[in-house]
Write an enzyme that holds these catalytic residues in place. Sequence first.
Site, mmCIF file in Angstrom:
data_model
loop_
_atom_site.group_PDB
_atom_site.id
_atom_site.type_symbol
_atom_site.label_atom_id
_atom_site.label_comp_id
_atom_site.label_asym_id
_atom_site.label_seq_id
_atom_site.Cartn_x
_atom_site.Cartn_y
_atom_site.Cartn_z
ATOM 1 N N GLY A 48 0.776 -1.248 0.000
ATOM 2 C CA GLY A 48 0.000 0.000 0.000
ATOM 3 C C GLY A 48 0.798 1.284 0.000
ATOM 4 O O GLY A 48 0.305 2.319 -0.425
ATOM 5 N N GLU A 102 3.639 4.075 5.963
ATOM 6 C CA GLU A 102 2.465 3.198 5.857
ATOM 7 C C GLU A 102 1.353 3.915 5.099
ATOM 8 O O GLU A 102 1.268 5.142 5.114
ATOM 9 C CB GLU A 102 2.028 2.822 7.284
ATOM 10 C CG GLU A 102 0.765 2.018 7.428
ATOM 11 C CD GLU A 102 0.816 0.621 6.821
ATOM 12 O OE1 GLU A 102 1.146 0.519 5.629
ATOM 13 O OE2 GLU A 102 0.490 -0.346 7.525
ATOM 14 N N ASP A 103 0.507 3.152 4.438
ATOM 15 C CA ASP A 103 -0.596 3.774 3.706
ATOM 16 C C ASP A 103 -1.703 4.224 4.656
ATOM 17 O O ASP A 103 -2.184 5.349 4.594
ATOM 18 C CB ASP A 103 -1.151 2.839 2.608
ATOM 19 C CG ASP A 103 -1.570 1.467 3.128
ATOM 20 O OD1 ASP A 103 -1.344 1.151 4.315
ATOM 21 O OD2 ASP A 103 -2.129 0.686 2.332
ATOM 22 N N ASP A 106 -5.506 1.756 10.582
ATOM 23 C CA ASP A 106 -6.932 1.528 10.798
ATOM 24 C C ASP A 106 -7.109 1.098 12.265
ATOM 25 O O ASP A 106 -7.197 1.941 13.153
ATOM 26 C CB ASP A 106 -7.361 0.456 9.786
ATOM 27 C CG ASP A 106 -8.844 0.186 9.761
ATOM 28 O OD1 ASP A 106 -9.624 1.122 9.917
ATOM 29 O OD2 ASP A 106 -9.231 -0.981 9.555
HETATM 30 P P1 IMP Z 1 -4.773 -2.104 10.617
HETATM 31 O O1 IMP Z 1 -6.190 -2.458 10.982
HETATM 32 O O2 IMP Z 1 -4.377 -0.773 11.203
HETATM 33 O O3 IMP Z 1 -3.827 -3.210 10.983
HETATM 34 O O4 IMP Z 1 -4.715 -1.941 9.047
HETATM 35 C C1 IMP Z 1 -4.521 -3.086 8.273
HETATM 36 C C2 IMP Z 1 -4.513 -2.822 6.804
HETATM 37 O O5 IMP Z 1 -5.869 -2.761 6.383
HETATM 38 C C3 IMP Z 1 -3.912 -1.550 6.256
HETATM 39 O O6 IMP Z 1 -2.524 -1.572 6.140
HETATM 40 C C4 IMP Z 1 -4.561 -1.521 4.885
HETATM 41 O O7 IMP Z 1 -3.841 -2.344 3.991
HETATM 42 C C5 IMP Z 1 -5.911 -2.104 5.155
HETATM 43 N N1 IMP Z 1 -6.964 -1.057 5.211
HETATM 44 C C6 IMP Z 1 -7.546 -0.518 6.299
HETATM 45 N N2 IMP Z 1 -8.469 0.392 5.959
HETATM 46 C C7 IMP Z 1 -8.471 0.421 4.598
HETATM 47 C C8 IMP Z 1 -9.217 1.190 3.618
HETATM 48 O O8 IMP Z 1 -10.087 2.031 3.911
HETATM 49 N N3 IMP Z 1 -8.914 0.938 2.311
HETATM 50 C C9 IMP Z 1 -7.982 0.030 1.923
HETATM 51 N N4 IMP Z 1 -7.261 -0.695 2.798
HETATM 52 C C10 IMP Z 1 -7.505 -0.501 4.120
HETATM 53 MG MG MG Z 2 -1.106 -1.632 4.357
#
Ligand code: IMP
Ligand code: MG
Length: 178
Positions: A48, A102-103, A106
């Site tokens: 990402g 990081e992209d 979440d």
């Molecule tokens: P985490 O929940 O912070 O571990 O995020 C996990 C991963 O979920 C991120 O690195 C993204 O690849 C993906 N992700 C979370 N929200 C979105 C979104 O709105 N669009 C696309 N990918 C997402």
């Molecule tokens: Mg990611």
Amino acid sequence: MDKIQVKDKQFKISIHEKEILDAVQKIANRINTELSDKQPLFLGVLNGSFMFMSDLMKRINIPAEISFVKMSSYEGMSTTGKIKKLIGLNQDIKGRTIVVVEDIVDTGFTMMNMIAQLKELGAGDIKIATLVSKPEARKHEVPLDYIAFEIPNRFIVGYGLDYDGFGRNLPHIYTLCD
Ligand code: IMP
Ligand code: MG
């Protein structure tokens, strides 16, 4: 076109490329000042982060190294439950100042796992730069040093972010239509 189709879903534009690049420039300015004498190692989290990393690094004018890693979606079991494993790191990071790129943050689960593993490998100061943060979705508190955009808890695509593998190439950020 303001509305686009990615696979079976419709998305509408929410952050234009120009606005993204302005925000990326602001982050670069801060890093150029704050880490000028640290020779940081920028670690992009694939897939990402590739577009954010590219635009960010073009604006970094201090001595720096660039590398990419992945957080495996393989979920091994540990005493604390599921983990995501850091893969692809092939250099010594002992004592280094790291900027994780990081992209999106979440729930914070990915970054929480990443920080723990970087610390285990002896990293020095760890900074996190994220293009997008969704504070309402947070389940694990992670310290974010550089944030381009804070957005509501809605699904987005574009500028590196995907919907089921597609849409990463879009230059703008789009939000899922209701
Ligand atoms: P985490 O929940 O912070 O571990 O995020 C996990 C991963 O979920 C991120 O690195 C993204 O690849 C993906 N992700 C979370 N929200 C979105 C979104 O709105 N669009 C696309 N990918 C997402
Ligand atoms: Mg990611």
